[in-house]
Design a protein around this motif. Structure first.
Motif, PDB file in Angstrom:
ATOM      1  N   TYR A  71      17.126  -6.459  16.778  1.00 25.35           N
ATOM      2  CA  TYR A  71      16.393  -6.214  18.016  1.00 25.35           C
ATOM      3  C   TYR A  71      15.595  -7.440  18.474  1.00 25.35           C
ATOM      4  CZ  TYR A  71      17.408  -1.540  16.264  1.00 25.35           C
ATOM      5  OH  TYR A  71      18.038  -0.434  15.760  1.00 25.35           O
ATOM      6  N   TYR A  72      15.784  -8.569  17.799  1.00 27.26           N
ATOM      7  CA  TYR A  72      14.936  -9.741  18.061  1.00 27.26           C
ATOM      8  C   TYR A  72      15.085 -10.230  19.503  1.00 27.26           C
ATOM      9  CZ  TYR A  72      12.842 -14.369  17.643  1.00 27.26           C
ATOM     10  OH  TYR A  72      12.061 -15.467  17.826  1.00 27.26           O
ATOM     11  N   LYS A  73      16.336 -10.370  19.963  1.00 29.73           N
ATOM     12  CA  LYS A  73      16.543 -10.893  21.311  1.00 29.73           C
ATOM     13  C   LYS A  73      15.912  -9.985  22.359  1.00 29.73           C
ATOM     14  CE  LYS A  73      20.818 -13.466  20.437  1.00 29.73           C
ATOM     15  NZ  LYS A  73      22.271 -13.582  20.751  1.00 29.73           N
ATOM     16  N   THR A  74      16.065  -8.674  22.165  1.00 27.77           N
ATOM     17  CA  THR A  74      15.476  -7.711  23.120  1.00 27.77           C
ATOM     18  C   THR A  74      13.960  -7.825  23.131  1.00 27.77           C
ATOM     19  OG1 THR A  74      17.281  -6.220  22.536  1.00 27.77           O
ATOM     20  CG2 THR A  74      15.502  -5.295  23.839  1.00 27.77           C
TER      21      THR A  74
ATOM     22  N   ALA B  16       0.818  -1.216   0.000  1.00 25.97           N
ATOM     23  CA  ALA B  16       0.000   0.000   0.000  1.00 25.97           C
ATOM     24  C   ALA B  16       0.854   1.270   0.000  1.00 25.97           C
ATOM     25  CB  ALA B  16      -0.932   0.007   1.203  1.00 25.97           C
ATOM     26  N   GLY B  17       2.190   1.109  -0.030  1.00 26.00           N
ATOM     27  CA  GLY B  17       3.056   2.291  -0.043  1.00 26.00           C
ATOM     28  C   GLY B  17       3.404   2.804   1.333  1.00 26.00           C
ATOM     29  N   ASN B  18       3.202   1.984   2.390  1.00 26.74           N
ATOM     30  CA  ASN B  18       3.568   2.363   3.754  1.00 26.74           C
ATOM     31  C   ASN B  18       4.947   1.797   4.065  1.00 26.74           C
ATOM     32  OD1 ASN B  18       0.918   3.442   4.156  1.00 26.74           O
ATOM     33  ND2 ASN B  18       0.191   1.359   4.488  1.00 26.74           N
ATOM     34  N   PHE B  19       5.804   2.614   4.680  1.00 28.63           N
ATOM     35  CA  PHE B  19       7.149   2.164   5.007  1.00 28.63           C
ATOM     36  C   PHE B  19       7.148   1.407   6.325  1.00 28.63           C
ATOM     37  CE2 PHE B  19       7.696   5.840   2.251  1.00 28.63           C
ATOM     38  CZ  PHE B  19       8.587   5.327   1.311  1.00 28.63           C
ATOM     39  N   ILE B  20       8.012   0.405   6.418  1.00 27.95           N
ATOM     40  CA  ILE B  20       8.100  -0.436   7.612  1.00 27.95           C
ATOM     41  C   ILE B  20       9.507  -0.314   8.170  1.00 27.95           C
ATOM     42  CG2 ILE B  20       7.885  -2.781   8.522  1.00 27.95           C
ATOM     43  CD1 ILE B  20       6.098  -3.377   6.043  1.00 27.95           C
ATOM     44  N   GLY B  21       9.611  -0.140   9.489  1.00 25.92           N
ATOM     45  CA  GLY B  21      10.938  -0.019  10.074  1.00 25.92           C
ATOM     46  C   GLY B  21      10.872   0.202  11.572  1.00 25.92           C
ATOM     47  N   TRP B  22      11.979   0.695  12.103  1.00 27.87           N
ATOM     48  CA  TRP B  22      12.147   0.870  13.550  1.00 27.87           C
ATOM     49  C   TRP B  22      12.182   2.355  13.872  1.00 27.87           C
ATOM     50  CZ3 TRP B  22      11.900  -3.805  15.832  1.00 27.87           C
ATOM     51  CH2 TRP B  22      12.199  -4.919  15.043  1.00 27.87           C
ATOM     52  N   LEU B  23      11.548   2.711  14.985  1.00 29.93           N
ATOM     53  CA  LEU B  23      11.482   4.111  15.399  1.00 29.93           C
ATOM     54  C   LEU B  23      12.118   4.253  16.773  1.00 29.93           C
ATOM     55  CD1 LEU B  23       8.596   6.597  14.938  1.00 29.93           C
ATOM     56  CD2 LEU B  23       9.560   6.316  17.219  1.00 29.93           C
ATOM     57  N   HIS B  24      13.043   5.220  16.901  1.00 29.53           N
ATOM     58  CA  HIS B  24      13.760   5.440  18.155  1.00 29.53           C
ATOM     59  C   HIS B  24      13.505   6.855  18.651  1.00 29.53           C
ATOM     60  CE1 HIS B  24      16.223   1.818  17.271  1.00 29.53           C
ATOM     61  NE2 HIS B  24      16.105   2.240  16.024  1.00 29.53           N
ATOM     62  N   ILE B  25      13.274   6.967  19.945  1.00 34.18           N
ATOM     63  CA  ILE B  25      13.126   8.292  20.561  1.00 34.18           C
ATOM     64  C   ILE B  25      13.931   8.307  21.852  1.00 34.18           C
ATOM     65  CG2 ILE B  25      10.896   7.576  21.562  1.00 34.18           C
ATOM     66  CD1 ILE B  25      10.213  10.626  21.588  1.00 34.18           C
ATOM     67  N   GLU B  26      14.941   9.174  21.881  1.00 32.39           N
ATOM     68  CA  GLU B  26      15.817   9.335  23.049  1.00 32.39           C
ATOM     69  C   GLU B  26      16.342   7.976  23.520  1.00 32.39           C
ATOM     70  OE1 GLU B  26      13.469  11.475  25.848  1.00 32.39           O
ATOM     71  OE2 GLU B  26      13.492  13.324  24.684  1.00 32.39           O
ATOM     72  N   GLY B  27      16.783   7.167  22.573  1.00 29.15           N
ATOM     73  CA  GLY B  27      17.380   5.878  22.901  1.00 29.15           C
ATOM     74  C   GLY B  27      16.399   4.748  23.128  1.00 29.15           C
ATOM     75  N   VAL B  28      15.100   5.037  23.029  1.00 26.58           N
ATOM     76  CA  VAL B  28      14.072   4.011  23.248  1.00 26.58           C
ATOM     77  C   VAL B  28      13.536   3.551  21.896  1.00 26.58           C
ATOM     78  CG1 VAL B  28      11.802   3.533  24.250  1.00 26.58           C
ATOM     79  CG2 VAL B  28      13.437   4.983  25.477  1.00 26.58           C
ATOM     80  N   ASN B  29      13.525   2.223  21.693  1.00 29.59           N
ATOM     81  CA  ASN B  29      12.933   1.641  20.498  1.00 29.59           C
ATOM     82  C   ASN B  29      11.440   1.479  20.764  1.00 29.59           C
ATOM     83  OD1 ASN B  29      11.916  -0.229  18.581  1.00 29.59           O
ATOM     84  ND2 ASN B  29      13.968  -1.039  18.232  1.00 29.59           N
ATOM     85  N   LEU B  30      10.611   2.157  19.977  1.00 32.13           N
ATOM     86  CA  LEU B  30       9.165   2.161  20.244  1.00 32.13           C
ATOM     87  C   LEU B  30       8.574   0.761  20.161  1.00 32.13           C
ATOM     88  CD1 LEU B  30       6.580   3.658  20.870  1.00 32.13           C
ATOM     89  CD2 LEU B  30       6.361   4.255  18.456  1.00 32.13           C
ATOM     90  N   SER B  31       9.044  -0.056  19.242  1.00 31.82           N
ATOM     91  CA  SER B  31       8.541  -1.436  19.136  1.00 31.82           C
ATOM     92  C   SER B  31       8.812  -2.184  20.433  1.00 31.82           C
ATOM     93  CB  SER B  31       9.200  -2.152  17.961  1.00 31.82           C
ATOM     94  OG  SER B  31       8.900  -1.518  16.747  1.00 31.82           O
ATOM     95  N   VAL B  32      10.039  -2.052  20.945  1.00 33.51           N
ATOM     96  CA  VAL B  32      10.407  -2.722  22.197  1.00 33.51           C
ATOM     97  C   VAL B  32       9.576  -2.176  23.352  1.00 33.51           C
ATOM     98  CG1 VAL B  32      12.288  -3.109  23.848  1.00 33.51           C
ATOM     99  CG2 VAL B  32      12.743  -3.199  21.382  1.00 33.51           C
ATOM    100  N   ALA B  33       9.380  -0.852  23.387  1.00 35.25           N
ATOM    101  CA  ALA B  33       8.612  -0.227  24.482  1.00 35.25           C
ATOM    102  C   ALA B  33       7.178  -0.748  24.510  1.00 35.25           C
ATOM    103  CB  ALA B  33       8.627   1.283  24.325  1.00 35.25           C
TER     104      ALA B  33
END
Length: 910
Positions: A639-642, A604-621
C-alpha cells in the motif's frame, strides 16, 4: 327489593304538585329511583313507591357473615314485573306526584312523559296482571283507586300474569350467586358475547351483572382500565377518591339496568375481567376519553377490542387535561417538537438498551430504549468468580446476543427516534449506583420498533411500573405483548435450555499469549473482526469472532497524532488533530465488521497491520484526510504507493497535520536517487516442489542437515510412541504431522478442513500439498515444532519472465522446469520482491547457466520488462535472447510476433 304501598288515604283538598325526573333504576315492580339533571356533579335522586298497588318481592341473597340467614327466592311474577318497568322506564323522563310519606318512604303516582296525560305506570302493571291492588281502606270517592280495581278485575277475567293458571312457579329465577371455578367458567365461554343486565355499578369500572339466560350474578371489572374508587373506612363509611362519584354516575347513566352484551375475557385471581358492549358505544373507551379512568397494564393484555384504542383515548384526555388529568404534565412537555421526534444515525450500541446517535446537527446523543431492561445477572451469580475480571458483555447471559442483535441491525443506519420521557438523574443509594439523566425513546427502523423486536426475541424484558407512573414507552402494550410471546415460545432469557457461554480470551497487552497467537493471524491473511473500541485514530480493540479473542490492533504504515494520556510524569498533552483522527476512525469503523491483515506485533503485545472496511484501507483513509502521516515502515508494504500519493496531495494543500509543513530544498534529496548496483549473491538451495503457476519451493542447503536430523529424531519418537489414530481434530492454521504416501511422517500445516475424510495439508519443509484423512494426522510433538526449526520450504518465482496463461503453453514450461531442476541443487539470487513471494534468478548447480534465461532462449516464455535501472543489464540480456528465439520461430514464436494486438487473446499478459 319489594316495595309495599302504605294504607290508602283520601285525597287532600288540593292536588299534590307535579314533579319530573329521569328513571335511574327499577327496584321492583312497584318501586323506582328517580334522579334529576346533573349540574356540576351527580344529581340528587329519590325513591318513589307506587301507591295503592303491590308487586312481588325479588330474590335476596343471604346476609354475609350471618350463618343462619338463607337466600330468599323470587316471588311469582316479581322479576317479570321488574322487567316490565325496566324496559319501559330506564333512562326515560317521568312525572310523578308524591301523595304521602310513610316511614321515610314516598308514595305516589308515576306517569311516563312530562305530564299526567302520559301512561299511568301503576295502571299498566295492574292491567298486565303484574301487580295487585291494595283494597284495604278503599274509598269510593277516589277515582284512581276505583280505576285500579276495575283493571284488576279485567286482568283476572283475562287470566293475565298473577291470575294465570299454574301459580307462576315457572317465573321464579334460579339465581347463581357464586361460581365454583370462575376461570373455567370464563374459558368455557370462549370470549363470545353473552347477554346481560347491569344490576349494580360499584364504581366507574366495576359492575354487577346478571348473565342471561342462566341467571349468573357476577361482578365484572372492565379490562384495561381503572376508575377512582370509594375507600371503605374502619367505621363502615366510604371516602370517595377525586372524581369517583362522577365516574360512577357516568357509567350508571349509560349502563345501569340496560340490556348489554359482555365479553368475559379473563379471570386472574378470581377477578372476572370483561368488556361491556352497548349499541351506543364502548364504555371502557368513553371513560378513558372523558378522563374518568386510566389504563392499567396488568389487565390491558387481555382486552380484546384493541389496546391501542384505549391508549389513544387516554392520550386524548391527557392532552385536554380533563378530570383526573387536570394537573397532568406530559413527560416531554418541556421539549421542542424537533427534540421529541428526529432522525439520527446510530454510531455505537452502548448496551442492550442504549445507543449513541449522531443528529443532523453533528451533535452526539445517548438514547435509551424506553421501558425495557437488558439482560442482567440475578442473585448469587453476581458474586461468582470474584478473582476473575467481570466483563458484562460476555459474562451476563444473553447480553452479547442482545448487543449483537442491535449492532447488526442498527450500526451506521438512520433511525427514527421518538422521545417518550426524560428519566431524571438519581444519586447513589444503598446498594444502587448513581445514574445520570437519561433520554428514553422509541427507536424504529423500516417501521420496526427495535425495543419490541429485542423483547420478542427474549433478549430484553419489559419494566413494570407503578400505575401512576406515566414515564413509559408510547408502545408499552406492544412491548408487553412481545414479552408474552417470547415467554410462551421460550425465547432467549425465557428459554429452559442452558444459557450460552462466551469464552472470549482477552490477549490485549498479554505479550506471551500474543506471541503464540501471531503466526495464526499472519497465516490467515485477511481475518474478520469487529471493532469493539477506539482508543485513538490508529489504536483499536478488536473482537475476532472465529478465534473468539480480543486483541489490541495498531494501524500499520502511518503515524497518527497521539491522544492525551496519563504517564508516570503526569498527563501527556494531546497532539494537534488527535481528537479529529479518533472521531474519524470512530465514525468509520466503530462496531463495524472489518477485515484485518496482521503483519507483526510490538513488544507490548499489540498487533500491527492493515484494517479494511468495505474496500477502504483505514490507514489510507486517515492519510487522505490529512489526519495521519506515512511512516517509513510502509515502504515494504503493497500500500506504500497509495499512501505516498494520498499524503502528497494533503501536503501540497497544507491541510490539518500538514498545516505548518515547509518544503525542503531540492538539493538535499538529489543524492537519494543515486543508482544502486544489482547485487548478485547466489546461495545454494535444493528445489523440492514446482507448482502449476511456475512458483517453486526450495530448501536452504545450509540448514539441510538440521532438517535431516530433526526428521530422524521425530520419526524415532513417533515409532516409539505412535499417535492414536483418529484422536486428532484438525483446525485450519494448525501445525501438525502428516503421514505421506511413502508411509513416513512429515511436518505439515492444515490449510482447509472439508470433512474428517478431506483435510487439505501443506508440507512445510517440502512445499507440496495433499488432501488426506484426519486419521493420517497427529499433533506435532513440541520438540519438533517451528520454534525448534523454522519452516524449511520457501516459495519463490522466476524474475524477468511472464508465465503463459494458455494452459498448454504453461504446461510445456512447467514440464521443462520440473525436468531440469526439481529435486536438484541450484544457486538462487533474489532480484526483487513481489506481492506474494520474492522474484529470483536461479542457476544450475554445475554449469551456472541461468534457468529462466534458458526458458526465454527456447521460446517458452516472454520477458517481463522491469524499469529499475540497476536491473537493465539483466533485462537487456533477456530481451536479446527473446529476439533470437523469435527469429528462430521457437515454440510460442512459431507463428511470429503476436504481441502487438493479440497478447491477451493468446494468453500472455502480466
Amino acid at each position: 327489593m319489594a316495595s309495599v304501598s302504605g294504607p290508602a288515604q283520601t285525597a287532600s283538598a288540593s292536588a299534590p304538585p307535579l314533579q319530573r325526573g329521569i328513571v335511574k333504576m327499577v327496584l321492583s315492580g312497584c318501586a323506582i329511583i328517580v334522579r334529576g339533571q346533573p349540574r356540576g356533579g351527580p344529581p340528587p335522586e329519590r325513591q318513589i313507591n307506587l301507591s295503592n298497588i303491590r308487586a312481588g318481592a325479588l330474590a335476596r341473597r343471604a346476609a354475609q357473615g350471618q350463618p343462619d340467614s338463607k337466600d330468599t327466592p323470587d316471588e311469582p311474577w316479581a322479576f317479570q314485573a321488574r322487567e316490565f318497568l325496566r324496559k319501559k322506564l330506564i333512562g326515560k323522563e317521568v312525572c310523578f306526584t308524591v301523595e304521602y310519606k310513610n316511614m321515610h318512604r314516598e308514595y305516589g303516582m308515576v306517569y311516563l312523559g312530562k305530564d299526567t296525560t302520559g301512561e299511568n305506570i301503576a295502571e299498566s302493571l295492574v292491567s298486565e296482571g303484574l301487580a295487585t291492588v291494595r283494597r284495604e281502606g278503599f274509598r269510593g270517592n277516589n277515582p284512581e283507586q276505583a280505576r285500579l280495581c276495575d283493571l284488576e278485575d279485567q286482568s283476572k277475567a283475562s287470566k293475565k300474569g298473577l291470575w294465570s293458571e299454574g301459580g307462576g312457579a315457572q317465573t321464579i329465577r334460579n339465581i347463581k350467586y357464586t361460581i365454583e371455578n370462575p376461570r373455567n367458567f370464563v374459558d368455557s365461554l370462549h370470549q363470545k358475547p353473552i347477554n346481560a343486565i347491569i344490576e349494580h355499578v360499584r364504581d366507574g369500572s366495576v359492575v354487577r351483572a346478571l348473565l342471561l339466560p342462566d341467571y349468573y350474578l357476577v361482578t365484572v371489572m372492565l379490562s384495561g382500565i381503572k376508575c377512582p374508587t370509594f375507600k371503605r373506612e374502619g367505621d363502615g363509611t366510604e371516602t370517595p377518591e377525586p372524581f369517583a362519584a362522577e365516574a360512577r354516575f357516568f357509567t350508571e347513566s349509560r349502563l345501569l339496568q340496560r340490556d348489554v352484551q359482555i365479553i368475559l375475557e379473563s379471570c386472574p385471581n378470581q377477578i372476572i375481567l370483561g368488556t361491556i358492549l352497548h349499541p351506543n358505544g364502548n364504555i371502557t373507551e368513553l371513560l378513558l376519553k372523558e378522563g374518568f379512568a386510566r389504563c392499567v397494564d396488568w389487565s390491558m393484555a387481555v382486552y380484546t377490542q384493541g389496546a391501542e384504542k384505549l391508549r389513544a383515548a387516554e392520550r386524548s384526555a391527557k392532552e385536554r387535561k380533563v378530570r383526573i388529568w387536570k394537573d397532568y404534565v406530559a413527560p416531554t412537555a418541556n421539549l421542542d417538537q424537533k427534540d421529541r421526534q428526529f432522525v439520527a444515525k446510530v454510531m455505537q450500541v452502548v448496551n442492550a438498551d442504549a445507543m449513541v446517535v449522531k443528529l443532523n446537527s453533528g451533535e452526539y446523543k445517548t438514547i435509551h430504549l424506553s421501558s425495557i431492561r437488558p439482560p442482567r445477572n440475578e442473585g448469587e451469580e453476581k458474586n461468582k468468580d470474584k478473582d476473575k475480571r467481570f466483563r458484562p458483555l460476555y459474562d451476563i447471559p444473553y447480553m452479547f446476543e442482545a448487543r449483537e442483535f442491535l449492532r447488526k441491525k442498527l450500526i451506521g443506519k438512520k433511525v427514527n427516534v421518538t422521545v417518550d420521557y426524560i428519566r431524571a438523574a438519581t444519586g447513589p443509594g444503598e446498594g444502587t449506583p448513581a445514574f445520570p439523566e437519561r433520554t428514553c425513546a422509541t427507536v424504529t427502523i423500516g417501521g420496526i420498533n427495535i425495543a419490541e423486536a429485542l423483547v420478542s426475541k427474549g433478549l430484553a424484558t419489559v419494566i413494570r411500573y407503578r400505575q401512576d407512573d406515566d414515564q413509559r414507552s408510547s408502545h408499552y402494550d406492544e412491548l408487553l405483548a412481545a414479552e408474552a410471546r417470547a415467554i410462551k415460545n421460550g425465547k432467549g432469557l425465557h428459554s429452559k435450555k442452558e444459557v450460552p457461554i462466551h469464552r472470549v480470551a482477552d490477549i490485549s497487552g498479554e505479550t506471551q499469549k500474543a506471541k503464540q497467537f501471531l503466526p495464526f493471524l499472519q497465516r490467515a491473511g485477511r481475518s474478520e473482526a469487529v471493532v469493539e473500541y477506539v482508543f485513538s485514530g490508529s489504536r483499536l480493540k478488536l473482537y475476532m469472532p472465529k478465534e473468539t479473542c480480543l486483541i489490541t490492533f495498531l494501524l500499520a504504515g502511518i503515524e497518527c497524532p497521539r491522544s492525551s494520556r496519563n504517564t508516570p510524569g503526569g498527563v501527556q498533552v494531546a497532539e494537534p488533530f488527535s481528537d479529529e483522527a479518533m472521531l474519524f476512525t470512530k465514525e468509520l469503523v466503530l462496531q463495524r465488521e472489518v477485515e484485518v491483515e496482521v503483519e507483526s506485533m510490538d513488544k507490548a503485545g499489540n498487533f500491527i497491520g492493515w484494517l479494511h472496511i468495505e474496500g477502504v484501507n483505514l490507514s489510507v483513509a486517515l492519510v487522505e484526510n490529512a489526519l495521519s502521516k506515512v511512516h517509513f515502515t510502509a515502504e515494504r508494504s503493497a500500500y506504500y504507493k497509495t499512501l505516498v500519493a494520498a499524503e502528497e496531495g494533503c501536503r501540497q494543500r497544507k491541510e490539518k497535520v500538514w498545516a505548518n509543513y515547509e518544503e525542503k530544498p531540492v538539493e538535499e534529496v538529489v543524492h537519494l536517487s543515486e543508482e544502486k548496483e544489482r547485487v548478485a549473491n547466489y546461495k545454494p538451495v535444493y528445489v523440492t516442489e514446482i507448482t502449476d503457476t511456475l512458483h517453486f519451493y526450495a530448501q536452504d542447503v545450509e540448514t539441510g542437515s538440521q532438517l535431516e536430523n530433526l526428521m530422524e529424531t521425530m520419526r524415532a519418537e513417533i515409532a516409539a510412541q505412535p499417535p492414536v489414530e483418529g484422536s486428532y481434530s484438525p483446525r485450519r492454521g494448525d501445525y501438525c504431522i502428516a503421514k505421506f504416501a511413502d508411509g513416513e511422517w512429515y511436518r505439515a500445516r492444515v490449510e482447509k478442513v472439508e470433512s474428517p475424510a478431506k483435510v487439505h495439508v501443506f508440507y512445510i519443509d517440502y512445499g507440496n500439498r495433499e488432501v488426506v484423512s484426519s486419521t493420517r494426522l497427529a499433533p506435532i510433538p513440541p520438540a519438533f515444532s517451528t520454534r525448534t526449526l523454522p519452516v524449511q520450504a520457501t516459495e519463490y518465482t522466476f524474475a524477468f519472465i511472464q508465465v503463459p496463461q494458455d494452459e498448454d503453453a504453461r504446461a510445456d514450461v512447467v514440464d521443462c522446469v520440473v525436468r531440469d531442476i526439481q529435486n536438484s541443487q541450484c544457486l538462487l539470487n533474489v532480484e526483487y520482491s513481489g506481492a506474494t513471494c520474492p522474484h529470483v534468478t536461479i542457476q544450475f548447480g554445475d554449469t551456472k547457466d541461468d534457468v529462466g534465461l534458458g526458458l526465454v532462449k527456447e521460446g517458452l516464455v516472454m520477458v517481463d520488462v522491469r524499469k529499475e535501472k540497476h536491473l537493465q543489464k539483466m533485462v537487456t540480456e533477456y530481451l536479446n535472447s527473446q529476439e533470437s528465439a523469435k527469429s528462430a520461430r521457437l515454440n510460442i514464436w512459431r507463428y511470429g510476433d503476436f504481441r502487438a494486438d493479440d497478447a491477451d487473446e493468446f494468453g500472455y499478459s502480466r
